[in-house]
Design a protein around this motif. Structure first.
Motif, PDB file in Angstrom:
ATOM      1  N   ILE A   1      47.338  44.986  52.123  1.00  6.64           N
ATOM      2  CA  ILE A   1      46.495  43.909  51.351  1.00  6.64           C
ATOM      3  C   ILE A   1      46.729  42.607  51.872  1.00  6.64           C
ATOM      4  O   ILE A   1      46.027  41.870  52.320  1.00  6.64           O
TER       5      ILE A   1
ATOM      6  N   ILE B   1      44.192  39.777  54.170  1.00  5.36           N
ATOM      7  CA  ILE B   1      43.777  38.358  53.529  1.00  5.36           C
ATOM      8  C   ILE B   1      44.394  37.130  54.699  1.00  5.36           C
ATOM      9  O   ILE B   1      43.590  36.177  54.841  1.00  5.36           O
TER      10      ILE B   1
ATOM     11  N   LEU C   1      46.260  35.856  45.053  1.00  3.67           N
ATOM     12  CA  LEU C   1      46.331  37.300  44.132  1.00  3.67           C
ATOM     13  C   LEU C   1      46.694  36.935  42.646  1.00  3.67           C
ATOM     14  O   LEU C   1      46.144  37.662  41.602  1.00  3.67           O
TER      15      LEU C   1
ATOM     16  N   ILE D   1      46.031  39.339  39.398  1.00  2.00           N
ATOM     17  CA  ILE D   1      46.758  40.580  39.839  1.00  2.00           C
ATOM     18  C   ILE D   1      48.237  40.464  39.497  1.00  2.00           C
ATOM     19  O   ILE D   1      48.785  39.582  39.994  1.00  2.00           O
TER      20      ILE D   1
ATOM     21  N   GLU E   1      52.211  40.302  42.307  1.00  2.00           N
ATOM     22  CA  GLU E   1      51.299  39.978  43.434  1.00  2.00           C
ATOM     23  C   GLU E   1      52.242  40.157  44.653  1.00  2.00           C
ATOM     24  O   GLU E   1      51.904  40.546  45.822  1.00  2.00           O
TER      25      GLU E   1
ATOM     26  N   VAL F   1      51.962  43.958  45.560  1.00  2.00           N
ATOM     27  CA  VAL F   1      50.666  44.392  45.808  1.00  2.00           C
ATOM     28  C   VAL F   1      50.259  43.622  47.263  1.00  2.00           C
ATOM     29  O   VAL F   1      49.739  44.418  48.360  1.00  2.00           O
TER      30      VAL F   1
ATOM     31  N   ARG G   1      41.204  46.434  43.658  1.00  2.00           N
ATOM     32  CA  ARG G   1      40.746  46.567  44.730  1.00  2.00           C
ATOM     33  C   ARG G   1      39.598  45.420  44.633  1.00  2.00           C
ATOM     34  O   ARG G   1      39.302  44.604  45.628  1.00  2.00           O
TER      35      ARG G   1
ATOM     36  N   ARG H   1      39.351  42.705  42.527  1.00  2.00           N
ATOM     37  CA  ARG H   1      40.099  41.502  42.571  1.00  2.00           C
ATOM     38  C   ARG H   1      40.596  41.133  44.140  1.00  2.00           C
ATOM     39  O   ARG H   1      40.431  39.770  44.536  1.00  2.00           O
ATOM     40  N   VAL H   2      41.202  42.072  44.768  1.00  2.23           N
ATOM     41  CA  VAL H   2      41.579  41.779  46.129  1.00  2.23           C
ATOM     42  C   VAL H   2      40.286  41.245  47.004  1.00  2.23           C
ATOM     43  O   VAL H   2      40.631  40.264  47.750  1.00  2.23           O
TER      44      VAL H   2
END
Length: 321
Positions: A110, A114, A137, A142, A145, A148, A161, A163-164
């Motif tokens: 993830i 980004i 994040l 989230i 973070e 994640v 996902r 939110r990502v």
């Protein structure tokens, strides 16, 4: 006040072995700063193609612009080179999709996904981009973070996902966020959380949102203005609460009456009779005439002009300007 995005008389079509087919037909609307603009209609009405066209991503193969233009902060995207369009994509306008699992790289963690956006548009160094991603994040709600950041997409729930995807879309602080059915695949509780998050982003970050959906309940909660699409055309538009309380176009009335909340054991669901024509570009008159219980003779032969009724716009012969 200059709009963030202005769509002017836009027509988009597709070429195939069977010939040309228009899917967006002389579309016009504008989105202002800090505004949530709803685009609603049945599947196949042209909503998603509209969003992709604003991104400069007319679907291929076969997609082409028949006429019209799209202006992003006053600049025509069709006058830009492909390199210039790529530079505003993610920086000025960003898009989130209905199913994040198909939009995220399944074999890439993830955080680095980004970070890649920040590297391209913001030219941040590795440490700076990681710190920024952790902030994003956290901003989209989230927890954990740092954990994640190193997860793969399949290790997250659908809501996480999404939110990502929102964090990725917001990474370069775009002026406009295009949300294409962003809550359809989520359960009701997660859907409410995502909608609340997007409302907070409008309040706190000052972004605008083009919210594409078929769900009138979501439009009621989210949108300041709404445009109802049918067969590639906007047939009614204006202040969302006014249109939802007092719909005037027969199609808008039919959409509202067909909502699940209007079900009764006696009459069942109040569905709109008939189906969307496969190729509406061959029709001379009103696109909705074949399904409309108020259709007149001229509706089948002449396209209704757009009329203004106080704060709303209508494409229907039942109303005069």
């Amino acid at each position: 006040m200059n709009p963030i995005v202005e769509v002017k008389d836009l027509s988009i079509g597709f070429r195939s072995f069977a010939g040309k087919k228009i899917v967006i037909d002389h579309l016009s609307f504008a989105i202002q700063k800090k505004q949530v603009f709803g685009l609603v209609g049945e599947s196949g009405s042209g909503k998603s193609v509209t969003g992709l066209s604003i991104m400069g991503l007319i679907p291929q193969p076969g997609g082409y612009r028949e006429s019209g233009d799209i202006f992003v902060e006053g600049e025509s995207i069709f006058a830009m080179s492909s390199k210039e369009r790529a530079s505003i994509r993610g920086k000025k306008i960003a898009m989130i999709f209905q199913e994040p699992m198909t939009s995220l790289n399944p074999v890439m963690r993830i955080g680095p996904q980004i970070c890649e956006v920040l590297k391209i548009h913001e030219h941040l160094k590795k440490k700076e981009s990681k710190d920024r991603v952790l902030e994003l994040l956290q901003e989209v709600g989230i927890p954990d973070e740092k954990k994640v950041f190193n997860y793969f997409p399949h290790q997250l729930s659908g809501g996480m996902r999404q939110r990502v995807m929102i964090a990725m879309a917001l990474s370069c602080r775009p002026s406009l966020l295009i949300a294409d059915e962003p809550t359809t695949a989520l359960d009701v509780t997660i859907q409410a959380q995502i909608l609340e998050l997007m409302q907070r982003l409008v309040r706190e970050s000052g972004i605008s949102i083009l919210f594409i959906t078929h769900d009138l309940g979501v439009i009621s909660e989210m949108a300041d203005e709404v445009a109802v699409m049918y067969c590639g055309q906007i047939i009614e538009s204006g202040v969302s609460q006014e249109i939802l309380r007092n719909p005037m176009h027969p199609y808008t009335k039919g959409l509202i009456e067909a909502r699940p909340g209007n079900y009764s054991p006696e009459s069942g669901y109040r569905a709109i009779k008939g189906s969307v024509p496969e190729d509406f570009s061959t029709l001379n008159g009103c696109r909705f005439a074949q399904r409309c219980q108020h259709a007149m003779e001229k509706c089948f032969h002449s396209l209704p002009p757009v009329s203004q009724m106080d704060t709303r716009y209508l494409r229907c012969f039942l109303y005069k300007e």
